[in-house]
Design an enzyme around this catalytic site. Structure first.
Site, PDB file in Angstrom:
ATOM      1  N   GLY A  18       4.736   0.316  11.333  1.00 34.86           N
ATOM      2  CA  GLY A  18       3.604   0.953  10.680  1.00 34.86           C
ATOM      3  C   GLY A  18       2.657   1.538  11.693  1.00 34.86           C
ATOM      4  O   GLY A  18       2.915   1.554  12.900  1.00 34.86           O
ATOM      5  N   GLY A  19       1.536   2.023  11.195  1.00 37.38           N
ATOM      6  CA  GLY A  19       0.580   2.673  12.074  1.00 37.38           C
ATOM      7  C   GLY A  19      -0.092   1.715  13.032  1.00 37.38           C
ATOM      8  O   GLY A  19      -0.545   2.118  14.109  1.00 37.38           O
ATOM      9  N   VAL A  23       7.196  -4.943  13.260  1.00 37.07           N
ATOM     10  CA  VAL A  23       7.687  -6.270  12.907  1.00 37.07           C
ATOM     11  C   VAL A  23       9.138  -6.393  13.356  1.00 37.07           C
ATOM     12  O   VAL A  23       9.969  -5.531  13.037  1.00 37.07           O
ATOM     13  CB  VAL A  23       7.582  -6.531  11.395  1.00 37.07           C
ATOM     14  CG1 VAL A  23       8.084  -7.933  11.063  1.00 37.07           C
ATOM     15  CG2 VAL A  23       6.137  -6.366  10.924  1.00 37.07           C
ATOM     16  N   GLU A  91       7.255 -16.628   8.742  1.00 36.59           N
ATOM     17  CA  GLU A  91       8.586 -16.977   8.244  1.00 36.59           C
ATOM     18  C   GLU A  91       9.381 -15.693   8.042  1.00 36.59           C
ATOM     19  O   GLU A  91       8.831 -14.643   7.689  1.00 36.59           O
ATOM     20  CB  GLU A  91       8.502 -17.745   6.933  1.00 36.59           C
ATOM     21  CG  GLU A  91       7.961 -16.936   5.760  1.00 36.59           C
ATOM     22  CD  GLU A  91       8.122 -17.639   4.433  1.00 36.59           C
ATOM     23  OE1 GLU A  91       9.238 -18.093   4.136  1.00 36.59           O
ATOM     24  OE2 GLU A  91       7.126 -17.729   3.697  1.00 36.59           O
ATOM     25  N   ASP A 135      -4.550  -4.577  -0.714  1.00 33.86           N
ATOM     26  CA  ASP A 135      -3.465  -3.678  -0.304  1.00 33.86           C
ATOM     27  C   ASP A 135      -2.160  -4.072  -0.979  1.00 33.86           C
ATOM     28  O   ASP A 135      -1.116  -4.176  -0.330  1.00 33.86           O
ATOM     29  CB  ASP A 135      -3.319  -3.711   1.219  1.00 33.86           C
ATOM     30  CG  ASP A 135      -2.516  -2.519   1.754  1.00 33.86           C
ATOM     31  OD1 ASP A 135      -2.402  -1.508   1.019  1.00 33.86           O
ATOM     32  OD2 ASP A 135      -2.020  -2.598   2.892  1.00 33.86           O
ATOM     33  N   LYS A 137       0.972  -3.301  -2.677  1.00 33.14           N
ATOM     34  CA  LYS A 137       1.847  -2.135  -2.801  1.00 33.14           C
ATOM     35  C   LYS A 137       3.279  -2.588  -2.577  1.00 33.14           C
ATOM     36  O   LYS A 137       3.516  -3.696  -2.053  1.00 33.14           O
ATOM     37  CB  LYS A 137       1.456  -1.051  -1.791  1.00 33.14           C
ATOM     38  CG  LYS A 137       1.512  -1.502  -0.342  1.00 33.14           C
ATOM     39  CD  LYS A 137       0.993  -0.426   0.592  1.00 33.14           C
ATOM     40  CE  LYS A 137       1.038  -0.881   2.050  1.00 33.14           C
ATOM     41  NZ  LYS A 137       0.480   0.142   2.965  1.00 33.14           N
ATOM     42  N   PRO A 138       4.274  -1.804  -2.963  1.00 35.78           N
ATOM     43  CA  PRO A 138       5.675  -2.238  -2.843  1.00 35.78           C
ATOM     44  C   PRO A 138       6.085  -2.664  -1.439  1.00 35.78           C
ATOM     45  O   PRO A 138       6.846  -3.612  -1.277  1.00 35.78           O
ATOM     46  CB  PRO A 138       6.457  -1.013  -3.321  1.00 35.78           C
ATOM     47  CG  PRO A 138       5.535  -0.348  -4.286  1.00 35.78           C
ATOM     48  CD  PRO A 138       4.159  -0.524  -3.693  1.00 35.78           C
ATOM     49  N   ALA A 139       5.570  -1.986  -0.410  1.00 40.79           N
ATOM     50  CA  ALA A 139       5.967  -2.325   0.961  1.00 40.79           C
ATOM     51  C   ALA A 139       5.517  -3.724   1.349  1.00 40.79           C
ATOM     52  O   ALA A 139       6.065  -4.321   2.289  1.00 40.79           O
ATOM     53  CB  ALA A 139       5.395  -1.303   1.938  1.00 40.79           C
ATOM     54  N   ASN A 140       4.520  -4.266   0.656  1.00 43.08           N
ATOM     55  CA  ASN A 140       4.010  -5.590   0.980  1.00 43.08           C
ATOM     56  C   ASN A 140       4.564  -6.684   0.073  1.00 43.08           C
ATOM     57  O   ASN A 140       4.077  -7.811   0.100  1.00 43.08           O
ATOM     58  CB  ASN A 140       2.475  -5.598   0.904  1.00 43.08           C
ATOM     59  CG  ASN A 140       1.853  -4.819   2.046  1.00 43.08           C
ATOM     60  OD1 ASN A 140       2.486  -4.591   3.068  1.00 43.08           O
ATOM     61  ND2 ASN A 140       0.611  -4.385   1.866  1.00 43.08           N
TER      62      ASN A 140
END
Length: 480
Positions: A18-19, A23, A91, A135, A137-140
């Site tokens: 990400g910006g 990870v 994890e 925040d 959203k699907p990415a999280n």
């Protein structure tokens, strides 16, 4: 990237980027386990970024919930003075995230109910700690899905812009295109936001799960402005019974949205309803007809209390420190309790009984937190007044491979079970099965002896008279 951190974490493949951070999958060399390591981009002079990352660690360190990504470690790596790296260790959730899954197309209603319930449960816990995620959203939303799609788990992660208490507006540098699509109207207006903002964002995420499309597409400014003027369109791809919930969650005014507790409850009910539609008939073993024959062969249905089995269930409850232990036998339409320590019940209907699921497998079947396990969350014994939260059952398997029932232990609070405890439960299940087998053999022997005694070809002492020929001598063959 294959270097390490603090001589402990050996970095592997890049999982996400990400910006602000990347990870990686990594190996914890000290504890011998795989983990996820989030490394923030080097910015020694960016004090604001450092404070934000420190805030995220502090938030995550306070949280402990099965549907939240668990923080394991956090530190600053100064091994390279020219490139100081802030990182934290989480994890490793095997699977994918909801954004990548949605790139493949919409999900089914049952899966949406599952992941929605897990996300709402996580947010309910977070809100109870006075934290607003800000925040969603699907990415999280991190997912693990079985190959056949029958089991799904979801964990909410990335608290990089979370706040404790009412949240200040998100600044422009915190807003990225992926986030704008899920902002609440109050976020888009630059106002202070509360828990209702997370409810709105989750509503947009669930709506996208049905449609496969963003509710407010377009450039960031256009997308943000659109939600101030219009409600999201809930089209024909959304089942009719879902529309009221999604409409309420995405109401433009925060006070008109349901509380996250009510959302979680509604989604759990949706999951139960979808499960009923998904599986009209409860799943049964492939050899069910033969298995039921074996059940009758052991003659334990509707049997009276039995001291031998009662001692075993009492021992199981004592050793594993649980309030309830049961020897169960699964019949065609009900589950009989041959022994029930801590429970004054002799039978229940088969459909809701977790033992009916446990006999589908030939190894222990464990549910450590039933409220957050897709195999049991909608079960009436879990969701209803009984309040079951923990289950561990070992099948009672006959020598010829049929599962009669289980030796199981129950608790009304979530808990874990160690390998040693599971081994003990398995040993006790073997004792139950050995006792059942000895009794079956004894009954068969008694039946054989009774048949011989009542035969017309026996004398007064029970000896079998055999005529080898019409003229030959009579021989006496003593029965065994």
């Amino acid at each position: 990237m294959t270097d390490g951190l603090q001589s402990r974490y050996r970095l592997g493949e890049l999982i996400a980027s990400g910006g602000m951070a990347q990870v990686y999958r990594a190996r914890d060399e000290f504890l011998g386990r795989d983990v996820a390591v989030k490394i923030f981009h080097a910015s020694a002079t960016a004090e604001l970024d450092f404070r934000r990352q420190e805030d995220e660690v502090n938030v995550l360190a306070r949280l402990n919930h099965p549907n939240l990504v668990t923080l394991l470690d956090a530190a600053v790596d100064r091994s390279d003075p020219a490139a100081t790296r802030i990182y934290y260790v989480m994890e490793l959730v095997e699977g994918t995230d909801l954004k990548r899954r949605l790139d493949e197309g919409p999900l089914g209603a049952r899966q949406i109910a599952q992941l929605g319930y897990y996300a709402a449960s996580a947010l309910e816990y977070v809100h109870a700690q006075g934290i607003v995620h800000r925040d969603v959203k699907p990415a999280n939303v991190l997912l693990s899905i079985d190959e056949d799609g029958s089991r799904l788990t979801a964990k909410l992660g990335d608290f990089g812009v979370a706040s404790i208490g009412p949240a200040e507006p998100i600044s422009d540098d915190e807003v990225v295109t992926g986030t704008v699509a899920y902002l609440s109207p109050e976020q888009a207006r630059g106002e202070e936001v509360g828990a209702a903002s997370d409810v709105y964002s989750l509503g947009l995420v669930l709506l996208q799960c049905f449609t496969g499309e963003l509710a407010f597409p377009g450039p960031p400014q256009h997308s943000a402005m659109a939600r101030l003027l219009d409600d999201p369109v809930i089209g024909d791809t959304v089942p009719q019974d879902w529309a009221p919930l999604l409409s309420a969650m995405t109401a433009r005014e925060p006070r008109e949205r349901p509380d996250i507790h009510d959302v979680a409850l509604a989604l759990r009910q949706m999951f139960a309803a979808e499960t009923g539609r998904h599986k009209a008939d409860p799943e049964r073993p492939e050899n069910e007809i033969e298995r039921l024959g074996a059940v009758r062969r052991y003659d334990v249905l509707d049997s009276p209390p039995d001291d031998a089995f009662d001692r075993i269930t009492a021992m199981a409850a004592r050793v594993l420190r649980v309030p309830v232990s049961i020897v169960s036998v699964v019949d065609d339409d009900r589950i009989w309790f041959t022994s029930a320590h801590g429970l004054d019940v002799r039978e229940i209907a088969r459909d809701p009984g977790l033992c009916a699921s446990a006999i589908l497998y030939h190894e222990p079947w464990v549910i450590e937190d039933a409220r957050h396990d897709p195999r049991a969350a909608a079960n009436p014994l879990v969701a209803g007044e009984f309040g079951l939260q923990f289950y561990a059952g070992v099948p009672l398997t006959t020598p010829d491979g049929y599962n009669l029932g289980t030796l199981c232990v129950l608790d009304f609070a979530p808990r874990t079970i160690s390998p040693d405890e599971l081994a003990t439960l398995s040993d006790l299940a073997s004792m139950v099965m050995r006792e059942l087998e000895l009794r079956r053999e004894a009954r068969e022997l008694q039946a054989k002896e009774a048949l011989l005694l009542n035969s017309p070809d026996t004398d007064e002492y029970g000896s079998l008279i055999t005529n080898r020929s019409s003229t030959g001598p009579i021989e006496l063959a003593t029965s065994p």
